[in-house]
Design an enzyme around this catalytic site. Structure first.
Site, PDB file in Angstrom:
ATOM      1  N   LYS A 262      47.615  44.466  40.617  1.00  0.00           N
ATOM      2  CA  LYS A 262      47.996  43.365  39.730  1.00  0.00           C
ATOM      3  C   LYS A 262      49.266  43.745  38.979  1.00  0.00           C
ATOM      4  O   LYS A 262      49.431  44.899  38.574  1.00  0.00           O
ATOM      5  CB  LYS A 262      46.854  43.085  38.749  1.00  0.00           C
ATOM      6  CG  LYS A 262      47.063  41.850  37.874  1.00  0.00           C
ATOM      7  CD  LYS A 262      45.839  41.600  36.992  1.00  0.00           C
ATOM      8  CE  LYS A 262      46.010  40.386  36.099  1.00  0.00           C
ATOM      9  NZ  LYS A 262      44.831  40.142  35.248  1.00  0.00           N
TER      10      LYS A 262
ATOM     11  N   SER B 241      42.880  35.462  35.323  1.00  0.00           N
ATOM     12  CA  SER B 241      44.293  35.663  35.555  1.00  0.00           C
ATOM     13  C   SER B 241      44.620  36.533  36.782  1.00  0.00           C
ATOM     14  O   SER B 241      45.750  36.511  37.249  1.00  0.00           O
ATOM     15  CB  SER B 241      44.917  36.294  34.312  1.00  0.00           C
ATOM     16  OG  SER B 241      44.436  37.613  34.120  1.00  0.00           O
TER      17      SER B 241
ATOM     18  N   SER C 121      38.925  37.636  33.762  1.00  0.00           N
ATOM     19  CA  SER C 121      40.085  37.574  34.661  1.00  0.00           C
ATOM     20  C   SER C 121      39.935  38.292  36.004  1.00  0.00           C
ATOM     21  O   SER C 121      40.805  38.162  36.862  1.00  0.00           O
ATOM     22  CB  SER C 121      41.319  38.122  33.957  1.00  0.00           C
ATOM     23  OG  SER C 121      41.802  37.171  33.059  1.00  0.00           O
TER      24      SER C 121
END
Lengths: 95, 488
Positions: free
Chosen positions: B79, B154, B178
């Site tokens: 990420k 997210s 997330s």
């Protein structure tokens, strides 16, 4: 709690954020909605309860006070938007 | 055999039996990225040349015995809020569009030490603020099951990349759901570890008392393996806990006899989609069949948790994001007359709408006159929530709830911020109390969209939830039945 435009601009100024007219209108509405929802916390009885100050119960974490050198100055400075002779460059502060 | 459909433990077996080489695996993934990334848009940075070169190097080191790790040569995606030395870490923000970290996050160091190969950095909501990855300033990631729907957020890039076979597994971060919510939307396994189990050093901070790095994988065994690689004490993160190392794969017993599962009725009420509820009921029945004890309990915290979460998270964000001032790194606005002007213009132009909204909300709840009513009260409510969880865990091993009240929704369908926040209602309480949670696919709805169930454990009981998830997965085998269709 009702949020006024004046309050919003004061808060935005504290946060160093400039809002245009459209942002002011939409943020005022959003902030009002969100704060009204946030007030649900008042529905919980918290008498006698302490505040949670961290997600685990660690307190005063110490380490040896030893100097660790970071030598890659170039890698640090490569992200600077403006630099000069190994230093971060900013506009003149003292007139 | 399609290499990109294999789990990491299957890849390891094939490397061991010499059916596959490390460079064949990396090449297969790069080809898959070439082929499918234009449809999915999961990556912010693809490290094609670097990954190829590294795979050759690792292959040589395996050949001459320099590397012994069973993870050597396994690719991974990361990420884009986790720092990688020499590779851009953008947080999907214009603010950090060109930021190259001068150091590796501790988790990245761990992966490098084992010889894993970084395939690239994955898309996300800007600064991890969002539930659909629509807040990315860089691109819109699509859900591989239906390209018109969001991948969740997210960590939407991480979840979509694993689901689409662009990476075998990925790292994400979870502040209010997330990892778990996008895992649920994309039909993969997402684990958010206990706060303090994984070092946050090098994770760009959103809300420091809630953030935790975790895993997105094809199955539960991979999740346990990746957790083995990233868990552990780190002096550079003072909140990381000094606990004895555990091999989480040893917890996978494929047996839940005697396991006590609590089902809090409040998480199955109003607002939960009927098909989601139906699949969760079926999962509950499956656990009973497998020998677990399942009982309904009361845990009336979902709405309070969400309210407390948005107060605390935004307050911490307003403080954490104060560092972005356009001086040492990040975006600097043009034509500024003085220092204050640099701060204001750089922040106003560099941050997106949701980030600014949360900074303003956080500044508001911390400001004089409102601190007690919002922030202080929320921190007390946080204690109340932790206490309520403790009460349930006095009698039960696992709490079983939906991961999300709904399946993946269409782009642009949640335009009101509060409506978007409400989609985190089943996940935030876990972060507020610092607990571990795992999302596992438990079926699809009538449109073929995946549904996730969430297993919550007591602090540092990752082994318990991993075993519970594994046993269910072995009995139901979601991956063999359903695959993303890349529906247009």
């Amino acid at each position: 709690m009702q949020v006024s435009e004046e309050q919003l601009l004061h808060i935005a100024n504290l946060a160093c954020i400039d809002l245009d007219k459209n942002e002011i209108d939409s943020y005022l509405e959003n902030l009002q909605d969100i704060l009204t929802f946030a007030e649900k916390v008042n529905g919980v009885s918290t008498e006698g309860l302490d505040e949670t100050i961290g997600a685990n119960d660690k307190f005063n974490v110490f380490r040896k006070d030893e100097i660790v050198h970071f030598s890659d100055t170039e890698a640090l400075l490569q992200n600077a938007p403006s630099k000069d002779r190994g230093m971060f460059n900013i506009p003149k502060v003292i007139q | 055999m399609d290499i990109t459909e294999l789990t990491v433990h299957e890849l390891q077996d094939k490397i061991k039996s010499k059916e596959l080489t490390v460079s064949e695996i990396t090449e297969a993934y790069l080809n898959r990225i070439n082929d499918k990334e234009p449809e999915i848009d999961a990556f912010i940075t693809v490290l094609k040349e670097e990954a190829l070169a590294k795979s050759k190097e690792i292959e040589e080191k395996i050949g001459n015995g320099e590397i012994q790790s069973e993870y050597a040569g396994i690719p991974i995606g990361i990420k884009d809020n986790i720092c990688t030395k020499g590779v851009k870490t953008t947080c999907a923000s214009k603010m950090l569009e060109n930021f190259v970290s001068p150091y590796d996050a501790t988790v990245v160091e761990n992966l490098n030490n084992e010889g894993l190969i970084n395939l690239g950095k994955l898309n996300m909501d800007e600064f991890a603020m969002g539930s659909s990855t629509e807040n990315s300033a860089i691109k819109k990631t699509k859900n591989p099951w239906n390209l018109n729907t969001v991948p969740g957020g997210s960590s939407g890039g991480s979840a979509a990349a694993v689901a689409a076979g662009l990476v075998p597994w990925a790292l994400g971060s979870d502040t209010g759901g997330s990892i778990r919510q996008p895992a649920s939307f994309c039909g993969v396994v997402g684990l958010k570890p206990t706060y303090g189990l994984v070092s946050r050093y090098g994770l760009v901070a959103y809300a420091s008392s809630l953030d935790q790095i975790g895993t997105l994988t094809k199955d539960v065994k991979d999740s346990a393996m990746l957790l083995n690689l990233i868990a552990g004490h780190d002096e550079r993160d003072s909140t990381s806990m000094d606990k004895p190392k555990i091999d989480y794969t040893e917890a996978l017993k494929n047996d839940v006899k005697g396991l006590k599962i609590a089902v809090p009725k409040e998480f199955y009420g109003e607002g939960i989609n009927a098909e989601v509820k139906q699949k969760l009921q079926e999962a509950i029945e499956k656990y009973k069949e497998l020998g677990a004890t399942v009982e309904e309990v009361s845990l009336d915290i979902a709405e309070y948790s969400l309210a407390a979460y948005y107060i605390i998270a935004c307050a911490e964000a307003s403080s954490n994001l104060g560092r972005f001032d356009g001086i040492r790194y990040g975006y600097r606005a043009k034509d500024c007359k003085d220092l204050k002007d640099i701060y204001i213009k750089s922040r106003s132009e560099g941050f997106g709408a949701e980030v600014k909204r949360r900074i303003i909300l956080g500044t508001y709840v911390l400001s004089s006159g409102y601190y007690d009513a919002y922030y202080k009260k929320a921190q007390k409510v946080r204690t109340a929530i932790t206490n309520k969880f403790e009460k349930v865990f006095a009698d039960y091993d696992v709490i079983l709830v939906p991961t999300s009240p709904v399946v993946a929704f269409e782009f642009g369908s949640k335009s009101n911020p509060l409506e978007m926040y409400l989609s985190d209602i089943c996940t935030v309480s876990v972060n507020v109390a610092g607990l571990p949670g795992i999302s596992v696919p438990c079926g699809v709805d009538s449109n073929g969209m995946p549904i996730g169930m969430q297993l919550i454990g007591n602090k540092f009981q990752e082994s318990t939830i991993l075993n519970a998830a594994y046993t269910y997965e072995q009995a139901t085998n979601f991956r063999a039945k359903y695959k993303p269709q890349f529906k247009k």
